[in-house]
Design a protein around this motif. Structure first.
Motif, PDB file in Angstrom:
ATOM      1  N   ASP A 270       0.840  -1.203   0.000  1.00 39.01           N
ATOM      2  CA  ASP A 270       0.000   0.000   0.000  1.00 39.01           C
ATOM      3  C   ASP A 270       0.872   1.250   0.000  1.00 39.01           C
ATOM      4  O   ASP A 270       0.454   2.297  -0.493  1.00 39.01           O
ATOM      5  N   ALA A 271       2.065   1.137   0.567  1.00 36.57           N
ATOM      6  CA  ALA A 271       3.019   2.241   0.550  1.00 36.57           C
ATOM      7  C   ALA A 271       4.406   1.673   0.817  1.00 36.57           C
ATOM      8  O   ALA A 271       4.557   0.578   1.371  1.00 36.57           O
ATOM      9  N   PHE A 272       5.412   2.426   0.403  1.00 32.69           N
ATOM     10  CA  PHE A 272       6.802   2.053   0.657  1.00 32.69           C
ATOM     11  C   PHE A 272       7.288   2.864   1.849  1.00 32.69           C
ATOM     12  O   PHE A 272       7.118   4.084   1.895  1.00 32.69           O
ATOM     13  N   ILE A 273       7.898   2.193   2.819  1.00 35.75           N
ATOM     14  CA  ILE A 273       8.377   2.880   4.021  1.00 35.75           C
ATOM     15  C   ILE A 273       9.896   3.021   3.957  1.00 35.75           C
ATOM     16  O   ILE A 273      10.597   2.058   3.637  1.00 35.75           O
ATOM     17  N   PHE A 274      10.398   4.226   4.214  1.00 41.94           N
ATOM     18  CA  PHE A 274      11.829   4.508   4.055  1.00 41.94           C
ATOM     19  C   PHE A 274      12.316   5.309   5.262  1.00 41.94           C
ATOM     20  O   PHE A 274      12.315   6.541   5.250  1.00 41.94           O
ATOM     21  N   PRO A 275      12.771   4.614   6.316  1.00 42.00           N
ATOM     22  CA  PRO A 275      13.157   5.312   7.548  1.00 42.00           C
ATOM     23  C   PRO A 275      14.582   5.861   7.558  1.00 42.00           C
ATOM     24  O   PRO A 275      14.943   6.626   8.462  1.00 42.00           O
ATOM     25  N   SER A 276      15.402   5.509   6.583  1.00 42.01           N
ATOM     26  CA  SER A 276      16.815   5.882   6.608  1.00 42.01           C
ATOM     27  C   SER A 276      17.018   7.361   6.284  1.00 42.01           C
ATOM     28  O   SER A 276      16.384   7.905   5.382  1.00 42.01           O
ATOM     29  N   VAL A 277      17.953   7.990   7.012  1.00 44.59           N
ATOM     30  CA  VAL A 277      18.350   9.368   6.704  1.00 44.59           C
ATOM     31  C   VAL A 277      19.833   9.433   6.344  1.00 44.59           C
ATOM     32  O   VAL A 277      20.433  10.504   6.343  1.00 44.59           O
ATOM     33  N   SER A 278      20.418   8.281   6.003  1.00 52.48           N
ATOM     34  CA  SER A 278      21.856   8.222   5.727  1.00 52.48           C
ATOM     35  C   SER A 278      22.176   7.977   4.255  1.00 52.48           C
ATOM     36  O   SER A 278      23.331   7.773   3.897  1.00 52.48           O
ATOM     37  N   GLU A 279      21.164   8.011   3.386  1.00 53.72           N
ATOM     38  CA  GLU A 279      21.368   7.648   1.984  1.00 53.72           C
ATOM     39  C   GLU A 279      21.927   8.818   1.168  1.00 53.72           C
ATOM     40  O   GLU A 279      21.675   9.985   1.471  1.00 53.72           O
ATOM     41  N   THR A 280      22.654   8.475   0.100  1.00 49.28           N
ATOM     42  CA  THR A 280      23.047   9.493  -0.875  1.00 49.28           C
ATOM     43  C   THR A 280      21.943   9.717  -1.898  1.00 49.28           C
ATOM     44  O   THR A 280      21.910  10.732  -2.574  1.00 49.28           O
ATOM     45  N   LEU A 281      21.046   8.758  -2.034  1.00 54.87           N
ATOM     46  CA  LEU A 281      19.886   8.895  -2.914  1.00 54.87           C
ATOM     47  C   LEU A 281      18.745   7.998  -2.446  1.00 54.87           C
ATOM     48  O   LEU A 281      17.697   8.466  -2.044  1.00 54.87           O
ATOM     49  N   GLY A 282      18.953   6.680  -2.489  1.00 60.70           N
ATOM     50  CA  GLY A 282      17.882   5.728  -2.191  1.00 60.70           C
ATOM     51  C   GLY A 282      17.136   5.377  -3.458  1.00 60.70           C
ATOM     52  O   GLY A 282      16.013   5.810  -3.682  1.00 60.70           O
ATOM     53  N   LEU A 283      17.789   4.582  -4.319  1.00 59.83           N
ATOM     54  CA  LEU A 283      17.201   4.211  -5.608  1.00 59.83           C
ATOM     55  C   LEU A 283      15.851   3.534  -5.441  1.00 59.83           C
ATOM     56  O   LEU A 283      14.966   3.667  -6.285  1.00 59.83           O
ATOM     57  N   VAL A 284      15.660   2.817  -4.337  1.00 58.55           N
ATOM     58  CA  VAL A 284      14.398   2.107  -4.117  1.00 58.55           C
ATOM     59  C   VAL A 284      13.220   3.057  -4.021  1.00 58.55           C
ATOM     60  O   VAL A 284      12.070   2.653  -4.251  1.00 58.55           O
ATOM     61  N   ILE A 285      13.466   4.312  -3.676  1.00 56.04           N
ATOM     62  CA  ILE A 285      12.370   5.286  -3.625  1.00 56.04           C
ATOM     63  C   ILE A 285      11.747   5.437  -5.003  1.00 56.04           C
ATOM     64  O   ILE A 285      10.518   5.358  -5.165  1.00 56.04           O
ATOM     65  N   LEU A 286      12.590   5.634  -6.010  1.00 54.80           N
ATOM     66  CA  LEU A 286      12.070   5.815  -7.360  1.00 54.80           C
ATOM     67  C   LEU A 286      11.498   4.504  -7.907  1.00 54.80           C
ATOM     68  O   LEU A 286      10.513   4.518  -8.660  1.00 54.80           O
ATOM     69  N   GLU A 287      12.084   3.371  -7.525  1.00 50.24           N
ATOM     70  CA  GLU A 287      11.541   2.077  -7.948  1.00 50.24           C
ATOM     71  C   GLU A 287      10.135   1.868  -7.384  1.00 50.24           C
ATOM     72  O   GLU A 287       9.249   1.358  -8.079  1.00 50.24           O
ATOM     73  N   SER A 288       9.940   2.252  -6.142  1.00 50.15           N
ATOM     74  CA  SER A 288       8.609   2.088  -5.555  1.00 50.15           C
ATOM     75  C   SER A 288       7.615   3.019  -6.226  1.00 50.15           C
ATOM     76  O   SER A 288       6.463   2.631  -6.484  1.00 50.15           O
ATOM     77  N   MET A 289       8.026   4.238  -6.540  1.00 51.35           N
ATOM     78  CA  MET A 289       7.136   5.174  -7.221  1.00 51.35           C
ATOM     79  C   MET A 289       6.755   4.659  -8.600  1.00 51.35           C
ATOM     80  O   MET A 289       5.597   4.754  -9.019  1.00 51.35           O
ATOM     81  N   ALA A 290       7.729   4.085  -9.316  1.00 54.21           N
ATOM     82  CA  ALA A 290       7.429   3.505 -10.628  1.00 54.21           C
ATOM     83  C   ALA A 290       6.424   2.370 -10.509  1.00 54.21           C
ATOM     84  O   ALA A 290       5.631   2.124 -11.421  1.00 54.21           O
ATOM     85  N   SER A 291       6.438   1.683  -9.367  1.00 48.26           N
ATOM     86  CA  SER A 291       5.523   0.571  -9.119  1.00 48.26           C
ATOM     87  C   SER A 291       4.153   1.039  -8.639  1.00 48.26           C
ATOM     88  O   SER A 291       3.278   0.213  -8.368  1.00 48.26           O
ATOM     89  N   GLY A 292       3.985   2.348  -8.515  1.00 50.81           N
ATOM     90  CA  GLY A 292       2.709   2.889  -8.087  1.00 50.81           C
ATOM     91  C   GLY A 292       2.533   2.940  -6.585  1.00 50.81           C
ATOM     92  O   GLY A 292       1.413   3.005  -6.084  1.00 50.81           O
ATOM     93  N   LEU A 293       3.659   2.938  -5.836  1.00 49.82           N
ATOM     94  CA  LEU A 293       3.588   3.024  -4.379  1.00 49.82           C
ATOM     95  C   LEU A 293       3.970   4.430  -3.914  1.00 49.82           C
ATOM     96  O   LEU A 293       5.061   4.916  -4.239  1.00 49.82           O
ATOM     97  N   PRO A 294       3.105   5.080  -3.144  1.00 50.06           N
ATOM     98  CA  PRO A 294       3.530   6.303  -2.471  1.00 50.06           C
ATOM     99  C   PRO A 294       4.631   5.970  -1.471  1.00 50.06           C
ATOM    100  O   PRO A 294       4.692   4.853  -0.952  1.00 50.06           O
ATOM    101  N   VAL A 295       5.494   6.916  -1.204  1.00 50.53           N
ATOM    102  CA  VAL A 295       6.610   6.714  -0.284  1.00 50.53           C
ATOM    103  C   VAL A 295       6.312   7.422   1.032  1.00 50.53           C
ATOM    104  O   VAL A 295       5.947   8.609   1.042  1.00 50.53           O
TER     105      VAL A 295
END
Length: 378
Positions: A270-295
């Motif tokens: 239903d949504a992608f959860i991303f608790p990390s604040v140490s990333e330089t980007l977080g490619l999985v964020i864009l992958e989840s968005m492409a999959s139709g998941l809000p972050v």
């Protein structure tokens, strides 16, 4: 163009760096470029026509989860034999530092890229935290002679600039919009990821299970919301500890999954959860968005650049449970959630990998041109 890529990580490993590299190499080969990859020897010696040269890896006693390449004269020998038009040192910390030195000795154009924010990681390992100034010195030394230094977000660009690293530019984001698609949503996968509770709201986390990913901060949420299931997809050094902590909650650990299964996992939440604040980007964020998941993500510079609050996802204050609970409450508003699903997918469509990979070729040509006129101080 003859392109040499020297990287700390490559296939069969699975992470954001490997994904970015393989998508770029796919494009380079299709466009007629010749590619050499030098990486830790994990049994892969060819990738779609690109030669892969392995360097014997080692395992550190304090991090047995993965094998590491170390500096090697083999890098110099292979680059001298290949005579590339450009050398790309990916994350020059260990093995890739050999590419930095070899490029200087062979007078080759050099691009270095920064993908792992190690100084930030030290904040999560108290015994190593005092070494942060020394680590920054080491990073700056390995980037100071590059003709071009690439980063993956403006936030990291600005932080490295503050540290005195020069000739910086930003690699655009990229995502596979074909294999990360809402059509992969699958009810059998939902049954699996919810632990047999498909009517629960399903949050999905995909990535390495390590302290710096801050997965443990999701525990209070699950304790307060038994109607929410969490699927943790991946593996890593902190998995045993996280499994113990989350025992008794609606959490499913799948380990690594790949291919179509992974596409289904992305699209089924239903949504992608991303608790990390140490990333330089977080490619999985864009992958989840492409999959139709809000972050639903903790606020940090790179995450804020990718997620539009209330449009493609929800942002919350790090280490603030009330803020996290408020962000997660969007799961109750099906109309808003559906709008964000569409917005997330539409946003991702602007970031096809071919565009990103062509921009990387442009950077290589820029580095070659700078090097030819000795203009590293431009």
């Amino acid at each position: 163009m003859k392109i040499a890529i020297v990287t700390e990580t490559f296939l069969p490993s699975t992470d954001g760096i490997v994904t970015r590299l393989t998508k770029a190499i796919d494009y380079f080969i299709r466009e007629g470029h010749e590619v050499l990859v030098i990486a830790p020897d994990l049994g892969v010696y060819d990738y779609k026509g690109a030669k892969v040269v392995g360097v014997k890896p080692i395992t550190f006693p304090f991090y047995r989860y993965r094998k590491w390449g170390v500096p090697s004269r083999k890098v110099y020998r292979e680059l001298k034999k290949f005579q590339p038009d450009v050398v790309h040192a990916v994350n020059p910390i260990l093995l890739a530092t050999s590419a930095v030195k070899a490029a200087q000795k062979l007078d080759l154009p050099l691009v270095s890229s920064y993908h792992t924010h190690l100084p930030k990681y030290l904040d999560y390992y108290k015994v190593y935290k005092p070494a942060k100034p020394l680590l920054w010195w080491y990073i700056k030394r390995n980037h100071k002679n590059a003709d071009l230094n690439l980063v993956t977000s403006k936030a990291i660009h600005d932080e490295l600039a503050e540290q005195g690293i020069e000739r910086l530019d930003i690699i655009p984001r990229g995502v596979d919009v074909i294999h990360r698609h809402p059509d992969y949503r699958d009810e059998e996968m939902r049954e699996r990821l919810t632990g047999g509770k498909p009517s629960n709201k399903l949050l999905v986390f995909i990535g390495r299970i390590a302290v710096e990913k801050e997965i443990h901060k999701l525990l209070p949420l699950l304790e307060k919301r038994p109607d929410i299931s969490l699927a943790i997809i991946g593996d890593g050094p902190a998995r045993t500890d996280i499994e113990k902590r989350f025992k008794g909650t609606n959490t499913v650990f799948t380990g690594f999954i790949h291919g179509e299964e992974l596409s289904k996992a992305f699209a089924t939440g239903d949504a992608f959860i991303f608790p990390s604040v140490s990333e330089t980007l977080g490619l999985v964020i864009l992958e989840s968005m492409a999959s139709g998941l809000p972050v639903i993500g903790a606020k940090s510079g790179p995450t804020n650049e990718q997620v539009a609050h209330g449009v493609t996802g929800m942002l919350y204050e790090n280490e603030d449970l009330d803020s996290m609970m408020e962000a997660v409450s969007v799961l109750e508003d099906e109309e808003k959630l559906e709008t964000m699903r569409r917005n997330a997918r539409n946003e991702a469509l602007d970031y096809a990998w071919d565009k990103t990979s062509q921009r990387l070729i442009d950077f290589y040509m820029e580095a070659r041109d700078r090097h030819s006129v000795g203009s590293r101080n431009m």
